[in-house]
Design a protein around this motif. Sequence first.
Motif, PDB file in Angstrom:
ATOM      1  N   ASN A   1     -54.836 -13.335  77.793  1.00  0.00           N
ATOM      2  CA  ASN A   1     -56.238 -13.744  77.663  1.00  0.00           C
ATOM      3  C   ASN A   1     -56.721 -14.332  78.995  1.00  0.00           C
ATOM      4  N   PHE A   2     -57.662 -13.667  79.611  1.00  0.00           N
ATOM      5  CA  PHE A   2     -58.233 -14.138  80.870  1.00  0.00           C
ATOM      6  C   PHE A   2     -59.616 -14.728  80.576  1.00  0.00           C
ATOM      7  N   ILE A   3     -59.842 -15.956  81.052  1.00  0.00           N
ATOM      8  CA  ILE A   3     -61.115 -16.638  80.823  1.00  0.00           C
ATOM      9  C   ILE A   3     -61.603 -17.203  82.167  1.00  0.00           C
ATOM     10  N   ARG A   4     -62.566 -16.505  82.769  1.00  0.00           N
ATOM     11  CA  ARG A   4     -63.065 -16.917  84.107  1.00  0.00           C
ATOM     12  C   ARG A   4     -61.887 -17.216  85.030  1.00  0.00           C
ATOM     13  N   ALA A   5     -60.978 -16.279  85.087  1.00  0.00           N
ATOM     14  CA  ALA A   5     -59.662 -16.537  85.672  1.00  0.00           C
ATOM     15  C   ALA A   5     -59.624 -16.324  87.186  1.00  0.00           C
ATOM     16  N   PRO A   6     -58.696 -17.018  87.830  1.00  0.00           N
ATOM     17  CA  PRO A   6     -58.356 -16.713  89.217  1.00  0.00           C
ATOM     18  C   PRO A   6     -57.291 -15.612  89.234  1.00  0.00           C
ATOM     19  N   TYR A   7     -57.006 -15.076  90.398  1.00  0.00           N
ATOM     20  CA  TYR A   7     -55.747 -14.347  90.576  1.00  0.00           C
ATOM     21  C   TYR A   7     -55.188 -14.685  91.952  1.00  0.00           C
ATOM     22  N   ILE A   8     -53.937 -14.336  92.147  1.00  0.00           N
ATOM     23  CA  ILE A   8     -53.250 -14.635  93.408  1.00  0.00           C
ATOM     24  C   ILE A   8     -53.511 -13.480  94.362  1.00  0.00           C
ATOM     25  N   ASP A   9     -54.140 -13.769  95.480  1.00  0.00           N
ATOM     26  CA  ASP A   9     -54.460 -12.699  96.420  1.00  0.00           C
ATOM     27  C   ASP A   9     -53.515 -12.634  97.617  1.00  0.00           C
ATOM     28  N   GLU A  10     -52.602 -13.607  97.727  1.00  0.00           N
ATOM     29  CA  GLU A  10     -51.598 -13.544  98.795  1.00  0.00           C
ATOM     30  C   GLU A  10     -50.415 -14.434  98.445  1.00  0.00           C
TER      31      GLU A  10
ATOM     32  N   ASP B   1     -53.997  -4.691  87.068  1.00  0.00           N
ATOM     33  CA  ASP B   1     -54.977  -3.975  87.915  1.00  0.00           C
ATOM     34  C   ASP B   1     -54.752  -4.246  89.400  1.00  0.00           C
ATOM     35  N   GLY B   2     -53.495  -4.297  89.791  1.00  0.00           N
ATOM     36  CA  GLY B   2     -53.151  -4.482  91.194  1.00  0.00           C
ATOM     37  C   GLY B   2     -53.178  -5.914  91.678  1.00  0.00           C
ATOM     38  N   ASN B   3     -53.527  -6.858  90.795  1.00  0.00           N
ATOM     39  CA  ASN B   3     -53.613  -8.267  91.179  1.00  0.00           C
ATOM     40  C   ASN B   3     -52.474  -9.070  90.546  1.00  0.00           C
ATOM     41  N   THR B   4     -51.880  -9.951  91.322  1.00  0.00           N
ATOM     42  CA  THR B   4     -50.808 -10.804  90.824  1.00  0.00           C
ATOM     43  C   THR B   4     -51.391 -11.891  89.934  1.00  0.00           C
ATOM     44  N   VAL B   5     -50.877 -11.996  88.701  1.00  0.00           N
ATOM     45  CA  VAL B   5     -51.438 -12.941  87.728  1.00  0.00           C
ATOM     46  C   VAL B   5     -50.394 -13.908  87.160  1.00  0.00           C
ATOM     47  N   ALA B   6     -49.138 -13.775  87.585  1.00  0.00           N
ATOM     48  CA  ALA B   6     -48.110 -14.726  87.155  1.00  0.00           C
ATOM     49  C   ALA B   6     -47.004 -14.756  88.191  1.00  0.00           C
ATOM     50  N   VAL B   7     -46.586 -15.967  88.563  1.00  0.00           N
ATOM     51  CA  VAL B   7     -45.512 -16.127  89.546  1.00  0.00           C
ATOM     52  C   VAL B   7     -44.609 -17.292  89.147  1.00  0.00           C
ATOM     53  N   ARG B   8     -43.408 -17.245  89.689  1.00  0.00           N
ATOM     54  CA  ARG B   8     -42.512 -18.398  89.609  1.00  0.00           C
ATOM     55  C   ARG B   8     -42.042 -18.727  91.020  1.00  0.00           C
ATOM     56  N   TYR B   9     -42.059 -20.014  91.328  1.00  0.00           N
ATOM     57  CA  TYR B   9     -41.523 -20.500  92.600  1.00  0.00           C
ATOM     58  C   TYR B   9     -40.697 -21.743  92.293  1.00  0.00           C
ATOM     59  N   LYS B  10     -39.386 -21.582  92.307  1.00  0.00           N
ATOM     60  CA  LYS B  10     -38.473 -22.694  92.014  1.00  0.00           C
ATOM     61  C   LYS B  10     -38.817 -23.306  90.654  1.00  0.00           C
ATOM     62  N   ASN B  11     -39.322 -24.519  90.635  1.00  0.00           N
ATOM     63  CA  ASN B  11     -39.615 -25.234  89.393  1.00  0.00           C
ATOM     64  C   ASN B  11     -41.027 -25.001  88.871  1.00  0.00           C
ATOM     65  N   GLN B  12     -41.779 -24.118  89.509  1.00  0.00           N
ATOM     66  CA  GLN B  12     -43.195 -23.939  89.165  1.00  0.00           C
ATOM     67  C   GLN B  12     -43.441 -22.558  88.560  1.00  0.00           C
ATOM     68  N   LEU B  13     -44.038 -22.541  87.362  1.00  0.00           N
ATOM     69  CA  LEU B  13     -44.449 -21.315  86.683  1.00  0.00           C
ATOM     70  C   LEU B  13     -45.966 -21.343  86.593  1.00  0.00           C
ATOM     71  N   ALA B  14     -46.628 -20.381  87.213  1.00  0.00           N
ATOM     72  CA  ALA B  14     -48.090 -20.428  87.310  1.00  0.00           C
ATOM     73  C   ALA B  14     -48.692 -19.103  86.881  1.00  0.00           C
ATOM     74  N   LEU B  15     -49.740 -19.191  86.054  1.00  0.00           N
ATOM     75  CA  LEU B  15     -50.337 -18.019  85.422  1.00  0.00           C
ATOM     76  C   LEU B  15     -51.856 -18.041  85.566  1.00  0.00           C
TER      77      LEU B  15
END
Length: 200
Positions: free
Chosen positions: A140-149, A162-176
Motif C-alpha cells: 500500500n503506497f500512500i503519497r509515498a517516497p522512493y529511494i532514488d540512489e 516499476d524500476g524504483n527501490t521501495v524497500a531496503v535493509r542496512y545493518k539494523n535498519q529496515l526501511a520501506l
Amino acid sequence: MSEKVSIGILAVQGAFAEHQAMLDGLGADTFLIRQKKDLEEAVQNGGLQGIVLPGGESTVQGKLLRDLGMYDQLKELIEAGTPVLATCAGLILLAERVSNDDRAYLKTLPVSVKRNAYGRQLGSFVTDAEIAHIGTYRMNFIRAPYIDEILNPQVETLAIVDGNTVAVRYKNQLALSFHPEVSEDARVHAYFLNEIVQGV
C-alpha cells in the motif's frame, strides 16, 4: 518469535497505532514514544530492543523530534545498532539525503530518497511485488517516497516496483516506502522482529 521483545513506537504524529496493533498481534511488548521521557526511561530500564518510525508527515515529525528533545538520542541509538523499522515518512527521517528537499533528518541510512515521489496521479495505489526474504506482498503506497540512489554498497535492496527501490535493509535498519501496517499481512513486521531485532 522466540522471546518477548520491547519495541518503542514513535507516536508524535502519523500511523503509529496500526504498527502497535500489528506488533502486539505478533507477541511483542510495545509502548508509545510521545516525549523524551518515554525514550529515556525505556533506555534506562533496558526495555528498548527496537524502534518503529511510522508513516505520516516527515517534516512535522522531524520538527517535533527536535522540539521535543528526542533527535540526538534517537540518532545515537540507531547509530549504536538499535533495530529500527521505518515506513514512508520514517524512511525519509532515516535517509542521508532527500533529493527534492534541502532538509534531511537523522541521516543514519545511506540512501537518497525522493519525497512524494509518485505525484498526484499515483498519490495512493496498491500493487503486488516481491520482497526479498519474505515473498510476494501486497504493498500500500500512500503519497509515498522512493529511494532514488543507494549511497553505500552495504545497503541491501529488498523490493523494486516499476524500476524504483521501495524497500531496503542496512545493518539494523529496515526501511520501506509503503505501509505494511495497514495490511492484514504481518510478514514484514515478523521479519523485523525475527531477523533484525532477534537476529535468528
